[in-house]
Write a protein that holds these residues in place. Structure first.
Motif, PDB file in Angstrom:
ATOM      1  N   LYS A 390       1.486   6.749   0.515  1.00 26.60           N
ATOM      2  CA  LYS A 390       1.471   8.012  -0.329  1.00 26.60           C
ATOM      3  C   LYS A 390       0.251   7.974  -1.351  1.00 26.60           C
ATOM      4  N   ILE A 391       0.048   6.930  -2.065  1.00 22.59           N
ATOM      5  CA  ILE A 391      -0.999   6.629  -3.042  1.00 22.59           C
ATOM      6  C   ILE A 391      -2.299   6.914  -2.375  1.00 22.59           C
ATOM      7  N   LEU A 392      -2.377   6.050  -1.170  1.00 28.92           N
ATOM      8  CA  LEU A 392      -3.784   5.923  -0.559  1.00 28.92           C
ATOM      9  C   LEU A 392      -4.057   7.499   0.177  1.00 28.92           C
ATOM     10  N   ARG A 393      -3.006   8.231   0.540  1.00 30.10           N
ATOM     11  CA  ARG A 393      -3.105   9.568   1.106  1.00 30.10           C
ATOM     12  C   ARG A 393      -3.588  10.648  -0.280  1.00 30.10           C
ATOM     13  N   GLU A 394      -3.098  10.217  -1.447  1.00 24.19           N
ATOM     14  CA  GLU A 394      -3.549  11.140  -2.256  1.00 24.19           C
ATOM     15  C   GLU A 394      -4.899  10.760  -3.013  1.00 24.19           C
ATOM     16  N   GLN A 395      -5.420   9.531  -2.736  1.00 27.78           N
ATOM     17  CA  GLN A 395      -6.761   9.154  -2.934  1.00 27.78           C
ATOM     18  C   GLN A 395      -7.865   9.626  -2.032  1.00 27.78           C
ATOM     19  N   GLY A 396      -7.345  10.096  -0.814  1.00 26.58           N
ATOM     20  CA  GLY A 396      -8.225  10.460   0.221  1.00 26.58           C
ATOM     21  C   GLY A 396      -8.765   9.283   1.103  1.00 26.58           C
ATOM     22  N   ILE A 397      -7.919   8.119   0.924  1.00 29.21           N
ATOM     23  CA  ILE A 397      -8.471   7.025   1.703  1.00 29.21           C
ATOM     24  C   ILE A 397      -7.728   7.080   2.979  1.00 29.21           C
ATOM     25  N   ILE A 398      -6.652   7.402   3.279  1.00 28.56           N
ATOM     26  CA  ILE A 398      -5.941   7.687   4.323  1.00 28.56           C
ATOM     27  C   ILE A 398      -6.044   9.397   4.369  1.00 28.56           C
ATOM     28  N   ALA A 399      -6.196   9.489   5.623  1.00 30.97           N
ATOM     29  CA  ALA A 399      -6.589  11.245   6.020  1.00 30.97           C
ATOM     30  C   ALA A 399      -5.013  11.531   6.360  1.00 30.97           C
ATOM     31  N   PRO A 400      -4.934  12.914   6.505  1.00 27.41           N
ATOM     32  CA  PRO A 400      -3.783  13.617   6.771  1.00 27.41           C
ATOM     33  C   PRO A 400      -3.565  13.496   8.270  1.00 27.41           C
ATOM     34  N   SER A 401      -4.677  13.257   9.128  1.00 27.22           N
ATOM     35  CA  SER A 401      -4.746  13.266  10.487  1.00 27.22           C
ATOM     36  C   SER A 401      -4.764  11.894  11.075  1.00 27.22           C
ATOM     37  N   ASP A 402      -4.681  10.839  10.158  1.00 32.38           N
ATOM     38  CA  ASP A 402      -4.376   9.363  10.409  1.00 32.38           C
ATOM     39  C   ASP A 402      -3.240   9.136  11.070  1.00 32.38           C
ATOM     40  N   ARG A 403      -3.197   7.984  11.997  1.00 31.73           N
ATOM     41  CA  ARG A 403      -2.002   7.588  12.640  1.00 31.73           C
ATOM     42  C   ARG A 403      -1.516   6.349  11.869  1.00 31.73           C
ATOM     43  N   VAL A 404      -0.485   6.390  10.828  1.00 32.32           N
ATOM     44  CA  VAL A 404      -0.170   5.468   9.898  1.00 32.32           C
ATOM     45  C   VAL A 404       1.208   4.789  10.411  1.00 32.32           C
ATOM     46  N   VAL A 405       1.182   3.619  10.369  1.00 32.13           N
ATOM     47  CA  VAL A 405       2.409   2.682  10.528  1.00 32.13           C
ATOM     48  C   VAL A 405       2.771   1.810   9.135  1.00 32.13           C
ATOM     49  N   CYS A 406       3.795   2.137   8.689  1.00 36.13           N
ATOM     50  CA  CYS A 406       4.251   1.667   7.673  1.00 36.13           C
ATOM     51  C   CYS A 406       5.404   0.614   7.941  1.00 36.13           C
TER      52      CYS A 406
END
Length: 466
Positions: A390-406
């Protein structure tokens, strides 16, 4: 002892690079003291040429090794013969796509996946590595195995010892530094549990000394065989994604075994031609145990081809000792100040173009509630991965269209006290369990509704809240 001759132990330091036979029980290089890898001469092994070779194992899953979510990938870490392997059916875990949690993180629909390692037999990811270390312990004829633990490692080791009866478990825990959900497992499984005055780092120091002096097999993740088994988490992620690497792997950072193992796995897979690209890696510390974050982001400590600034790390640890700084976080599984796999994690961050972040206990508990609301309850440390994404998304490092595995490392019931305290209506319980750690609110609490023992009141409550 019969071993696979193409597998050996190798020091990770480029200035050393010393190699050792598999028959040697080592947790550090005897020559220079650095960490060890399990390495392979792939030309002399029989690694899979395509993923279809791995898929063929699942078709023969009446074989316990193929049923195991770890050992069906054994051609990717071929250090043991089939006859030597110890398996309890570990690794039957789930990669769940979830838009509920994805919306909380800030990702587009279909983009967030949770790798739920709480489905392992002992309830955490530790079984992936324990089966591998336990197999090597059997190979060398060990009679006792030991670990320092914040809970999950002890539960896993105790389980393998109890079920197989191959050796006796000796567990070191720090005072008040283990949740009852985890301690109950070690006790119920019959392990010898030693509670010492101190925290995990103190317990780790003592268990290393005792194991060396008494010839006891050490199974903490400083053991290189542990990390070979933990590579399988990434193999299963790829399997679930039809062998297409995601854009991001986000993992909690405690002793840094998982992050180290994942980086090693992806480098080996790329070298073998099984993947064409390596996903990015994000390692998430709890704010109360943020050694990696401090060293990486504030002291610019990098792998640098193995020539990382050891003096900077030593000075940081010395200052921690002088200031008597102890790790303190609700996420007890990652409540570690001196991560034993720091050097390997630096390498993984380099190989995976990685980032490091820290999250507060408040952010962890809020993320945990969202994971639970999506039906995949986890212990607090697991939720650090979601909070970090969530933090990386808010910082723009992860893009909303990225496929992410937590990665969700442990089951909800590993630490039920934190969960109940978050959702409770009892302010005293909230303050005692969470408030004392800096959690000020339960934004997403699902509180029980008190009603009279009366049908009208019950019906009214259901209509109002249901």
């Amino acid at each position: 002892m019969t071993t696979t001759p193409a597998a050996f132990q190798r020091c990770i330091s480029p200035e050393c690079g010393q190699t050792y036979d598999l028959s040697q029980v080592l947790v550090a290089c005897p020559k220079c003291g650095d960490l060890l890898d399990i390495a392979y001469d792939w030309d002399r092994c029989a690694p899979p040429k395509t993923w279809k070779d791995i898929e063929a194992n699942w078709a023969k899953r009446t074989n316990p090794l193929n049923f195991s979510g770890v050992w069906r990938f054994r051609s990717l870490f071929p250090y043991a013969t089939d006859e030597q392997i110890v398996t309890l059916g570990e690794g039957q875990t789930l990669l769940q796509q979830t838009d509920h949690v994805g919306k909380f993180v800030g990702l587009d629909a279909g983009k967030l996946h949770l790798q739920y390692e709480g489905m392992n037999p002992s309830g955490s990811f530790k079984d992936n590595g324990m089966t591998a270390a336990f197999t090597h312990a059997r190979m060398v004829g060990a009679k006792r195995a030991a670990c320092a633990s914040t809970g999950n490692t002890s539960a896993s080791l105790a389980m393998y010892c109890s079920v197989t009866r191959l050796m006796k478990a000796v567990i070191f825990i720090g005072t008040g530094k283990i949740s009852y959900g985890k301690l109950s497992q070690a006790l119920d499984y019959g392990a010898l549990t030693l509670q010492i005055a101190g925290d995990f780092d103190d317990a780790m120091a003592r268990v290393k000394e005792v194991s060396k002096d008494m010839g006891i097999y050490l199974v903490n993740s400083v053991n290189p065989f542990r990390l070979e088994g933990q590579k399988s988490v990434m193999f299963r992620v790829l399997e679930a994604l039809q062998w297409e690497p995601p854009d991001w792997i986000v993992v909690p950072g405690g002793n840094l075994g998982n992050s180290s193992a994942f980086g090693k796995a992806f480098v080996e897979l790329k070298d073998l031609g099984l993947i064409s690209r390596i996903p990015r890696l994000a390692v998430i510390n709890a704010s109360g145990a943020d050694t990696l974050d401090q060293l990486y982001n504030n002291h610019d400590v990098r792998w640098n081809d193995g020539y990382f600034p050891r003096e900077t790390i030593g000075d940081y640890y010395k200052k921690m000792d002088e200031e008597q700084r102890k790790a303190s976080t609700l996420a007890s599984a990652i409540e570690i100040n001196r991560p034993v796999n720091l050097h390997k994690c630096l390498r993984a961050l380099n190989d995976c173009d990685g980032v490091v972040r820290q999250v507060s206990d408040q952010e962890i508990m809020d993320a945990k509630s969202q994971v639970g609301g999506g039906g995949m309850g986890c212990e607090p440390a697991s939720a650090a991965s979601v909070a970090g994404a969530k933090i990386l998304r808010e910082q723009g490092i992860i893009a909303p269209s990225d496929r992410v595995v937590c990665i969700l490392t442990g089951h909800l019931l590993k630490d039920p006290n934190a969960t109940v305290a978050y959702h409770t209506t009892d302010q005293e319980t909230f303050n005692d369990v969470l408030g004392s750690r800096g959690v000020k609110r339960a934004t997403f609490a699902n509180r029980a509704v008190a009603v009279k023992n009366d049908m009208d009141d019950i019906v009214q409550a259901i209509q109002l809240y249901g």
